[in-house]
Design a protein around this motif. Structure first.
Motif, mmCIF file in Angstrom:
data_model
loop_
_atom_site.group_PDB
_atom_site.id
_atom_site.type_symbol
_atom_site.label_atom_id
_atom_site.label_comp_id
_atom_site.label_asym_id
_atom_site.label_seq_id
_atom_site.Cartn_x
_atom_site.Cartn_y
_atom_site.Cartn_z
ATOM 1 N N GLY A 6 3.969 15.197 3.586
ATOM 2 C CA GLY A 6 3.154 14.204 2.898
ATOM 3 C C GLY A 6 3.895 13.437 1.820
ATOM 4 O O GLY A 6 3.319 13.081 0.796
ATOM 5 N N GLN B 208 5.849 9.647 -4.671
ATOM 6 C CA GLN B 208 4.953 10.774 -4.943
ATOM 7 C C GLN B 208 3.837 10.375 -5.909
ATOM 8 O O GLN B 208 3.153 9.394 -5.683
ATOM 9 C CB GLN B 208 5.746 11.988 -5.428
ATOM 10 N N ASP B 209 3.646 11.106 -7.005
ATOM 11 C CA ASP B 209 2.529 10.833 -7.915
ATOM 12 C C ASP B 209 2.693 9.509 -8.660
ATOM 13 O O ASP B 209 1.730 8.972 -9.195
ATOM 14 C CB ASP B 209 2.347 11.985 -8.903
ATOM 15 N N ARG C 245 5.057 10.569 -0.291
ATOM 16 C CA ARG C 245 4.409 9.271 -0.505
ATOM 17 C C ARG C 245 5.378 8.297 -1.170
ATOM 18 O O ARG C 245 6.151 8.680 -2.052
ATOM 19 C CB ARG C 245 3.178 9.427 -1.401
ATOM 20 N N LYS C 246 5.267 7.020 -0.742
ATOM 21 C CA LYS C 246 6.129 5.975 -1.283
ATOM 22 C C LYS C 246 5.344 4.666 -1.321
ATOM 23 O O LYS C 246 4.587 4.359 -0.406
ATOM 24 C CB LYS C 246 7.368 5.823 -0.398
ATOM 25 N N ARG C 247 5.516 3.914 -2.414
ATOM 26 C CA ARG C 247 4.856 2.612 -2.549
ATOM 27 C C ARG C 247 5.872 1.636 -3.133
ATOM 28 O O ARG C 247 6.524 1.940 -4.130
ATOM 29 C CB ARG C 247 3.655 2.743 -3.479
ATOM 30 N N CYS D 265 3.165 6.682 -7.333
ATOM 31 C CA CYS D 265 2.528 5.624 -6.527
ATOM 32 C C CYS D 265 1.245 5.141 -7.194
ATOM 33 O O CYS D 265 0.927 3.947 -7.162
ATOM 34 C CB CYS D 265 2.198 6.127 -5.125
ATOM 35 N N ASP D 266 0.518 6.054 -7.787
ATOM 36 C CA ASP D 266 -0.781 5.727 -8.389
ATOM 37 C C ASP D 266 -0.661 4.848 -9.634
ATOM 38 O O ASP D 266 -1.642 4.239 -10.055
ATOM 39 C CB ASP D 266 -1.539 7.011 -8.728
ATOM 40 N N GLU E 49 0.848 -1.194 0.000
ATOM 41 C CA GLU E 49 0.000 0.000 0.000
ATOM 42 C C GLU E 49 0.882 1.242 0.000
ATOM 43 O O GLU E 49 2.046 1.189 0.391
ATOM 44 C CB GLU E 49 -0.904 0.012 1.253
ATOM 45 N N THR E 50 0.325 2.361 -0.399
ATOM 46 C CA THR E 50 1.050 3.632 -0.367
ATOM 47 C C THR E 50 1.223 4.064 1.083
ATOM 48 O O THR E 50 0.283 4.014 1.870
ATOM 49 C CB THR E 50 0.284 4.706 -1.156
ATOM 50 N N LYS E 51 2.443 4.495 1.428
ATOM 51 C CA LYS E 51 2.734 5.000 2.771
ATOM 52 C C LYS E 51 3.100 6.470 2.669
ATOM 53 O O LYS E 51 3.750 6.898 1.719
ATOM 54 C CB LYS E 51 3.891 4.215 3.386
ATOM 55 N N THR E 52 2.658 7.243 3.654
ATOM 56 C CA THR E 52 2.928 8.681 3.688
ATOM 57 C C THR E 52 3.846 8.983 4.860
ATOM 58 O O THR E 52 3.643 8.478 5.972
ATOM 59 C CB THR E 52 1.611 9.472 3.819
#
Length: 125
Positions: free
Chosen positions: A20, A44-45, A22-24, A47-48, A12-15
């Motif tokens: 903020g 960051q972006d 973000r890393k996945r 992750c999506d 899952e993505t972690k913040t």
């Protein structure tokens, strides 16, 4: 650089932190004589990009190798490497990733009824 293999794990993505960040992370298993389990992080972006992928899917990932230096409070210098993904592509044909199905076999087409060998065409060969 690129990495190919099957997805073994997607976290899952972690913040982190007040900003903020973000890393996945995901693990890809290469398909070679001695398979390797490679940890790839998306930040960051990016992750999506992993939202539509699942364990077991064959993928090709665009990666960058990153390295950094860290000096401990005792003055000891250490080096760390990471592999960052910036693009991911599905290698599985006919999946729900938007790939089109293969065209029908030639024998599934109705024969032309008005075909004439004598007709001129404008093909250059």
């Amino acid at each position: 650089m690129e990495l190919q293999g099957k997805i073994k794990k997607i976290d899952e993505t972690k913040t982190f932190g007040n900003n903020g960040f973000r890393k996945r992370e995901m693990v890809v298993t290469t398909e070679e004589q001695y398979p390797q389990h490679i940890l790839v992080e998306f930040i960051q972006d990016k992750c999506d990009l992993l939202n539509n992928y699942q364990v077991g899917q064959p993928v090709k990932i665009g990666i960058n190798l990153r390295g950094r230096e860290w000096v401990s409070p005792q003055g000891e210098t250490k080096y760390f490497n990471s592999i960052q993904g910036w693009r991911i592509e599905n290698l599985q044909p006919n999946s729900s990733q938007g790939n089109t199905p293969p065209p029908p076999a030639a024998d599934q087409f109705e024969p032309a009824s008005d075909f004439n060998e004598e007709d001129h065409d404008d093909l250059p060969f």
